[in-house]
Design a protein around this motif. Structure first.
Motif, PDB file in Angstrom:
ATOM      1  N   PHE A   1       0.821  -1.206   0.000  1.00 39.67           N
ATOM      2  CA  PHE A   1       0.000   0.000   0.000  1.00 39.67           C
ATOM      3  C   PHE A   1       0.858   1.260   0.000  1.00 39.67           C
ATOM      4  O   PHE A   1       0.416   2.310  -0.463  1.00 39.67           O
ATOM      5  CB  PHE A   1      -0.949   0.009   1.205  1.00 39.67           C
ATOM      6  N   LEU A   2       2.080   1.177   0.500  1.00 38.97           N
ATOM      7  CA  LEU A   2       2.982   2.319   0.414  1.00 38.97           C
ATOM      8  C   LEU A   2       3.186   2.727  -1.035  1.00 38.97           C
ATOM      9  O   LEU A   2       3.159   3.921  -1.378  1.00 38.97           O
ATOM     10  CB  LEU A   2       4.325   1.977   1.068  1.00 38.97           C
ATOM     11  N   SER A   3       3.386   1.753  -1.918  1.00 33.59           N
ATOM     12  CA  SER A   3       3.557   2.060  -3.343  1.00 33.59           C
ATOM     13  C   SER A   3       2.272   2.594  -3.950  1.00 33.59           C
ATOM     14  O   SER A   3       2.310   3.438  -4.861  1.00 33.59           O
ATOM     15  CB  SER A   3       4.019   0.801  -4.096  1.00 33.59           C
ATOM     16  N   VAL A   4       1.121   2.111  -3.476  1.00 33.53           N
ATOM     17  CA  VAL A   4      -0.162   2.650  -3.943  1.00 33.53           C
ATOM     18  C   VAL A   4      -0.239   4.142  -3.630  1.00 33.53           C
ATOM     19  O   VAL A   4      -0.615   4.960  -4.478  1.00 33.53           O
ATOM     20  CB  VAL A   4      -1.341   1.903  -3.302  1.00 33.53           C
ATOM     21  N   VAL A   5       0.110   4.507  -2.407  1.00 28.38           N
ATOM     22  CA  VAL A   5       0.077   5.920  -2.004  1.00 28.38           C
ATOM     23  C   VAL A   5       1.021   6.745  -2.875  1.00 28.38           C
ATOM     24  O   VAL A   5       0.650   7.820  -3.385  1.00 28.38           O
ATOM     25  CB  VAL A   5       0.445   6.065  -0.513  1.00 28.38           C
ATOM     26  N   LEU A   6       2.251   6.259  -3.057  1.00 28.82           N
ATOM     27  CA  LEU A   6       3.217   6.976  -3.889  1.00 28.82           C
ATOM     28  C   LEU A   6       2.703   7.116  -5.329  1.00 28.82           C
ATOM     29  O   LEU A   6       2.861   8.170  -5.962  1.00 28.82           O
ATOM     30  CB  LEU A   6       4.559   6.256  -3.872  1.00 28.82           C
TER      31      LEU A   6
ATOM     32  N   ASN B   1      -2.539   3.471 -16.800  1.00 24.65           N
ATOM     33  CA  ASN B   1      -1.330   3.019 -17.489  1.00 24.65           C
ATOM     34  C   ASN B   1      -0.787   1.743 -16.847  1.00 24.65           C
ATOM     35  O   ASN B   1      -0.441   1.741 -15.660  1.00 24.65           O
ATOM     36  CB  ASN B   1      -0.270   4.122 -17.436  1.00 24.65           C
ATOM     37  N   PRO B   2      -0.678   0.644 -17.584  1.00 24.75           N
ATOM     38  CA  PRO B   2      -0.252  -0.629 -16.990  1.00 24.75           C
ATOM     39  C   PRO B   2       1.138  -0.576 -16.370  1.00 24.75           C
ATOM     40  O   PRO B   2       1.388  -1.210 -15.342  1.00 24.75           O
ATOM     41  CB  PRO B   2      -0.283  -1.596 -18.182  1.00 24.75           C
ATOM     42  N   PHE B   3       2.043   0.165 -16.987  1.00 25.43           N
ATOM     43  CA  PHE B   3       3.405   0.292 -16.467  1.00 25.43           C
ATOM     44  C   PHE B   3       3.367   0.871 -15.052  1.00 25.43           C
ATOM     45  O   PHE B   3       4.001   0.364 -14.126  1.00 25.43           O
ATOM     46  CB  PHE B   3       4.190   1.199 -17.406  1.00 25.43           C
ATOM     47  N   HIS B   4       2.608   1.952 -14.889  1.00 25.85           N
ATOM     48  CA  HIS B   4       2.557   2.609 -13.584  1.00 25.85           C
ATOM     49  C   HIS B   4       1.712   1.819 -12.588  1.00 25.85           C
ATOM     50  O   HIS B   4       2.054   1.742 -11.406  1.00 25.85           O
ATOM     51  CB  HIS B   4       2.017   4.030 -13.731  1.00 25.85           C
ATOM     52  N   VAL B   5       0.619   1.235 -13.038  1.00 26.04           N
ATOM     53  CA  VAL B   5      -0.205   0.421 -12.137  1.00 26.04           C
ATOM     54  C   VAL B   5       0.619  -0.736 -11.568  1.00 26.04           C
ATOM     55  O   VAL B   5       0.581  -1.023 -10.366  1.00 26.04           O
ATOM     56  CB  VAL B   5      -1.454  -0.117 -12.862  1.00 26.04           C
ATOM     57  N   ALA B   6       1.384  -1.402 -12.435  1.00 19.89           N
ATOM     58  CA  ALA B   6       2.163  -2.566 -11.997  1.00 19.89           C
ATOM     59  C   ALA B   6       3.122  -2.207 -10.875  1.00 19.89           C
ATOM     60  O   ALA B   6       3.227  -2.926  -9.868  1.00 19.89           O
ATOM     61  CB  ALA B   6       2.928  -3.160 -13.180  1.00 19.89           C
ATOM     62  N   TYR B   7       3.814  -1.084 -11.018  1.00 15.58           N
ATOM     63  CA  TYR B   7       4.816  -0.737 -10.009  1.00 15.58           C
ATOM     64  C   TYR B   7       4.255   0.103  -8.874  1.00 15.58           C
ATOM     65  O   TYR B   7       4.956   0.347  -7.893  1.00 15.58           O
ATOM     66  CB  TYR B   7       6.019  -0.071 -10.685  1.00 15.58           C
TER      67      TYR B   7
END
Length: 520
Positions: free
Chosen positions: A87-92, A123-129
């Motif tokens: 979830f940290l990456s979700v927030v970022l 964007n799949p690239f950004h969603v993935a990471y």
């Protein structure tokens, strides 16, 4: 006003929803497991495990420690379940979507800003990471912050295209040589965080400086930019001077990254469409490649005709890609996921193309349909992918917990299976075999093992000991890679000479096999 606010809210709800899908249940893989286990240690242990060398070798992780420090504090607040750590990456990622929308609105107009926000949201690239417990969402956010500050400083005094740009241009506060002082702070802090997020963030900063040089109007601001760079380098100096040279030496002696080939070049052209590392069906790769080539051709033509600011973002996208590809022909460093900032900058150019470039309506609609199809297909692959290197480890753990008896040996042929299963169950018995010394896979230096409190076992003989039953955990592709060089896998050869395989269970492409000693 209400309609625009509703649209903005819907975009952010879409972005949040796409980043929450399967956040808890999607298999956690080695890199994520390493990040969580490493970040669980004390800060002093992480520093020791990263900067200490043995015989000149680098540590396990060649990345700076900023993300691990952030994750350490985050886990102390929210725990260490897959949902919590990711979830940290979700927030970022959500903050990045918001900043991209604001940056596009500031450079172009509100309609373009809204569309760029929508493109970034799906964007799949950004969603993935934004779903991965690694440092790439942090890298993307830091690069966007840095670009925001740099463009505002360089454009200070130029005529803006919206009210916010004009208000910023008239600011009468204290300035650092030129440009509002707070914008220089944004750039300096963003640049420092970009470097601390990932070593390859330096290629993003290279693109920023090239942009400042090619724009004649901005060359007068180069002294101020150099001063800001010196401050950023001073802030980065503890890593730059104390750690980076040793890590570069580690990469020079051998690293798992291979020189880029035709596949990497082709995938690099698909930054705005579907770039991420899970294998995709041929039809989806074809659709993504066609869409990306069409976008690139239209952008090159329209930017040249209009002399648009969208060209800035094309440069910010492609300079890191091309320069990293070229450097990797000499010293392999090319990491597709480290190009996340390039993909984000590309979205600003695509947003301009679809809103302001004056494309014929049927063509614009066709491009939108292609983008939606490519994104939807890519996201479907991303959410459903459960093979190497992320098979259902949690299912394998449950299976072993029910089957392993006292006295059994559980042996992992390498760390790629051990670390994720250790994350899902720290109580499950098991050891993993050390990588061949000096091989590209030998990335877990002994100081890092000490910091983790997890140690590799040198040989299969030591791993099995006197056990009469052995549970072997491995990826068949590892066996196939060894066979491709004309030899049999030494672990299987050793086991099959002393044990008989009596049971085998597959979890996607992960194998858990039971061997019983002959005569047992």
């Amino acid at each position: 006003m209400m309609r625009r606010r509703s649209l903005v809210l819907l975009v952010f709800l879409l972005a949040f929803g796409l980043r929450m899908i399967r956040l808890q249940s999607r298999p956690l893989w080695y890199d994520e497991a390493f990040a969580v286990l490493y970040a669980s240690r004390d800060l002093t242990q992480m520093i020791y495990g990263t900067i200490t060398s043995v015989g000149g070798a680098g540590a396990a992780d060649v990345h700076p420690l900023l993300y691990y420090f952030l994750l350490h504090g985050w886990m102390r607040l929210v725990g260490r379940s897959p949902l919590a750590v990711r979830f940290l990456s979700v927030v970022l990622g959500m903050v990045t979507v918001a900043l991209l929308w604001r940056l596009a609105a500031w450079c172009f107009d509100r309609r373009t800003g809204l569309l760029v926000g929508l493109l970034a949201a799906m964007n799949p690239f950004h969603v993935a990471y934004s779903q991965e417990a690694r440092m790439y969402a942090l890298l993307g956010l830091a690069a966007v912050v840095s670009a925001w500050g740099l463009l505002q400083t360089l454009m200070d005094g130029e005529a803006g295209r919206n009210r916010e740009a004009r208000r910023t241009g008239r600011g009468g506060h204290c300035r650092l040589a030129s440009g509002h002082w707070c914008h220089w702070i944004y750039y300096t802090v963003g640049a420092t965080l970009t470097l601390y997020a990932h070593n390859l963030g330096a290629f993003v900063l290279l693109a920023f400086h090239l942009l400042a040089v090619v724009r004649r109007r901005w060359r007068s601001r180069l002294p101020s930019l150099i001063l800001a760079d010196l401050i950023a380098l001073a802030l980065f100096s503890p890593w730059l001077v104390g750690v980076l040279p040793g890590q570069v030496g580690f990469v020079e002696r051998g690293y798992w990254v291979t020189p880029p080939g035709a596949e990497e070049v082709v995938r690099a052209t698909m930054l705005p469409a579907l770039t991420f590392y899970e294998p995709a069906p041929v039809w989806l790769l074809g659709l993504g490649l066609f869409t990306s080539i069409l976008l690139l051709a239209l952008l090159a033509l329209q930017v040249w005709r209009a002399r648009s600011r969208a060209g800035w973002f094309l440069l910010l996208c492609w300079v890191p890609v091309i320069s990293l590809l070229l450097v990797s022909c000499w010293r392999p460093l090319y990491l597709e996921r480290a190009l996340l900032p390039s993909g984000l900058f590309y979205l600003l150019a695509v947003g301009w193309l679809l809103v302001q470039a004056g494309l014929p309506r049927p063509l614009c609609l066709g491009v939108v349909v292609l983008l939606v199809m490519a994104s939807a297909g890519s996201l479907g692959v991303h959410y459903s992918y459960a093979a190497f290197p992320r098979p259902p480890f949690q299912d394998a753990v449950s299976y072993l917990q029910a089957q392993v008896k006292p006295g059994d040996a559980v042996v992992h042929t390498n760390k790629l299976t051990y670390f994720p299963m250790r994350f899902y169950s720290s109580d499950l018995p098991g050891v993993f075999l050390a990588d061949a010394p000096g091989s590209p896979q030998d990335t877990l230096a002994y100081p890092t093992q000490e910091a983790l409190g997890i140690f590799a076992t040198p040989t299969i003989t030591e791993a099995v000991g006197i056990a009469g039953r052995v549970w072997l955990v491995y990826f068949p592709r590892e066996v196939e890679e060894v066979r491709s060089i004309g030899i049999s896998h030494p672990v299987l050869v050793w086991l099959e000479g002393r044990f008989a395989e009596v049971e085998q269970e597959r979890f996607s492409d992960l194998v858990v096999a039971l061997y019983r000693k002959n005569g047992w």
